[in-house]
Scaffold this motif. Structure first.
Motif, short mmCIF file in Angstrom:
data_model
loop_
_atom_site.label_atom_id
_atom_site.label_comp_id
_atom_site.label_asym_id
_atom_site.label_seq_id
_atom_site.Cartn_x
_atom_site.Cartn_y
_atom_site.Cartn_z
N LEU A 10 0.80 -1.23 0.00
CA LEU A 10 0.00 0.00 0.00
C LEU A 10 0.84 1.28 0.00
CD1 LEU A 10 -2.90 -1.11 2.36
CD2 LEU A 10 -2.84 -1.06 -0.13
N LYS A 11 2.13 1.16 -0.11
CA LYS A 11 3.07 2.24 -0.46
C LYS A 11 3.33 3.28 0.63
CE LYS A 11 2.14 1.83 -5.43
NZ LYS A 11 3.36 1.10 -5.74
N ASN A 12 2.34 3.66 1.43
CA ASN A 12 2.59 4.65 2.49
C ASN A 12 1.54 4.51 3.58
OD1 ASN A 12 0.26 6.47 1.83
ND2 ASN A 12 1.41 6.71 -0.08
N GLU A 13 1.83 5.13 4.73
CA GLU A 13 0.95 4.99 5.90
C GLU A 13 -0.43 5.60 5.66
OE1 GLU A 13 1.03 6.59 10.45
OE2 GLU A 13 2.77 5.42 9.78
N GLU A 14 -0.48 6.70 4.97
CA GLU A 14 -1.77 7.35 4.69
C GLU A 14 -2.72 6.40 3.94
OE1 GLU A 14 -3.58 11.27 2.31
OE2 GLU A 14 -1.41 10.90 2.37
N THR A 15 -2.18 5.71 2.94
CA THR A 15 -2.99 4.76 2.18
C THR A 15 -3.39 3.57 3.04
OG1 THR A 15 -1.87 5.39 0.13
CG2 THR A 15 -3.06 3.32 0.11
N MET A 16 -2.49 3.09 3.88
CA MET A 16 -2.80 1.97 4.76
C MET A 16 -3.99 2.31 5.66
SD MET A 16 1.05 0.95 5.93
CE MET A 16 2.32 0.56 4.73
N ILE A 17 -3.95 3.49 6.25
CA ILE A 17 -5.03 3.90 7.16
C ILE A 17 -6.34 4.05 6.40
CG2 ILE A 17 -5.83 5.80 8.65
CD1 ILE A 17 -2.82 6.24 9.34
N LYS A 18 -6.28 4.62 5.21
CA LYS A 18 -7.49 4.80 4.40
C LYS A 18 -8.11 3.46 4.03
CE LYS A 18 -10.52 6.84 1.70
NZ LYS A 18 -11.74 7.44 2.30
N VAL A 19 -7.31 2.49 3.63
CA VAL A 19 -7.82 1.17 3.25
C VAL A 19 -8.44 0.46 4.45
CG1 VAL A 19 -7.15 -1.13 2.46
CG2 VAL A 19 -6.32 0.89 1.25
N ILE A 20 -7.76 0.49 5.59
CA ILE A 20 -8.30 -0.15 6.79
C ILE A 20 -9.62 0.51 7.19
CG2 ILE A 20 -7.91 -0.60 9.24
CD1 ILE A 20 -4.90 -0.74 8.58
#
Length: 233
Positions: free
Chosen positions: A82-92
């Motif tokens: 997911l490339k970066n933390e912002e994207t990880m949080i958004k997906v979760i």
């Protein structure tokens, strides 16, 4: 599971097929992935599970499903892509929105023997190689269980259960062909990466093993008692 299951299936449908067995003939798995669909048809057909799986090519940051339409959302070995933390949080956060519960599983940056260490040494070059080649990171280093918990909490979720286990399996995902490193344009960086690749590959080819895996079962926190009545007034 009485309705359906959601999953970001990854390459070759290897996680989707077991879930399709679990939901039974009356259930369905909605398989979501943005790009890795090679061999999907072949694998699901050979397993006899194609009729239980609905494949959708989507970006998991924006899921076109209503609130709480699925029993379970599953992210299997996907955080690292997911490339970066912002994207990880958004997906979760999106997974928590559409499902009653969410199950996340990911390899851990832990080596309990030389074979697991060989896997990590070669795998950990992938992020750096992709960044040198394409200008952005991919196949990020494995997160710790603590980091996964932190991401879940930032997404607004509660961890219900968590744990780790040893797959005790050979594991070849770390491999990336040397020719990719040879394409790096920066001469100094290319020389450095080639030297590190040669050392890591030498250990990896003598034997490699899946590192320990961490898992989390999560859900949204329950609203305070009486919150619904106050909101309705």
């Amino acid at each position: 599971m009485h309705r359906q299951s959601f999953i970001g299936c990854g390459a070759h449908a290897l996680t989707t097929v077991p879930l399709a067995y679990l939901v039974g003939e009356t259930g369905r798995v909605v398989a979501v992935d943005r790009s890795r669909w090679r061999f999907f048809e072949e694998v699901t057909t050979a397993a006899g599970m194609k009729h239980r799986i609905i494949p959708l090519k989507l970006d998991a940051r924006e899921l076109p499903f209503p609130f709480k339409v699925f029993d379970l959302a599953v992210l299997a070995h996907g955080i690292r892509s997911l490339k970066n933390e912002e994207t990880m949080i958004k997906v979760i956060s999106e997974m928590l929105r559409i499902a009653d519960r969410v199950f996340i599983v990911e390899s851990l940056p832990v080596a309990n023997n030389g074979r697991q260490e060989a896997h990590l040494k070669l795998y950990n070059l992938r992020e750096e190689i992709f960044e040198a080649l394409f200008g952005e990171k991919d196949d990020l280093h494995y997160p710790t269980l603590g980091k996964l918990t932190e991401l879940v909490e930032k997404a607004g979720g509660n961890v219900i259960e968590s744990g780790t286990f040893e797959p005790d399996l050979p594991h070849y995902l770390a491999y990336i062909p040397r020719k990719y490193v040879e394409r790096v344009k920066d001469e100094d960086k290319r020389a450095e990466l080639l030297k590190r690749w040669d050392r890591a590959y030498g250990k990896w080819k003598r034997g490699t093993e899946h590192p320990p895996v961490g898992w989390l079962l999560i859900e949204l926190p329950s609203p305070p008692l009486g919150a619904g009545r106050r909101a309705g007034r």
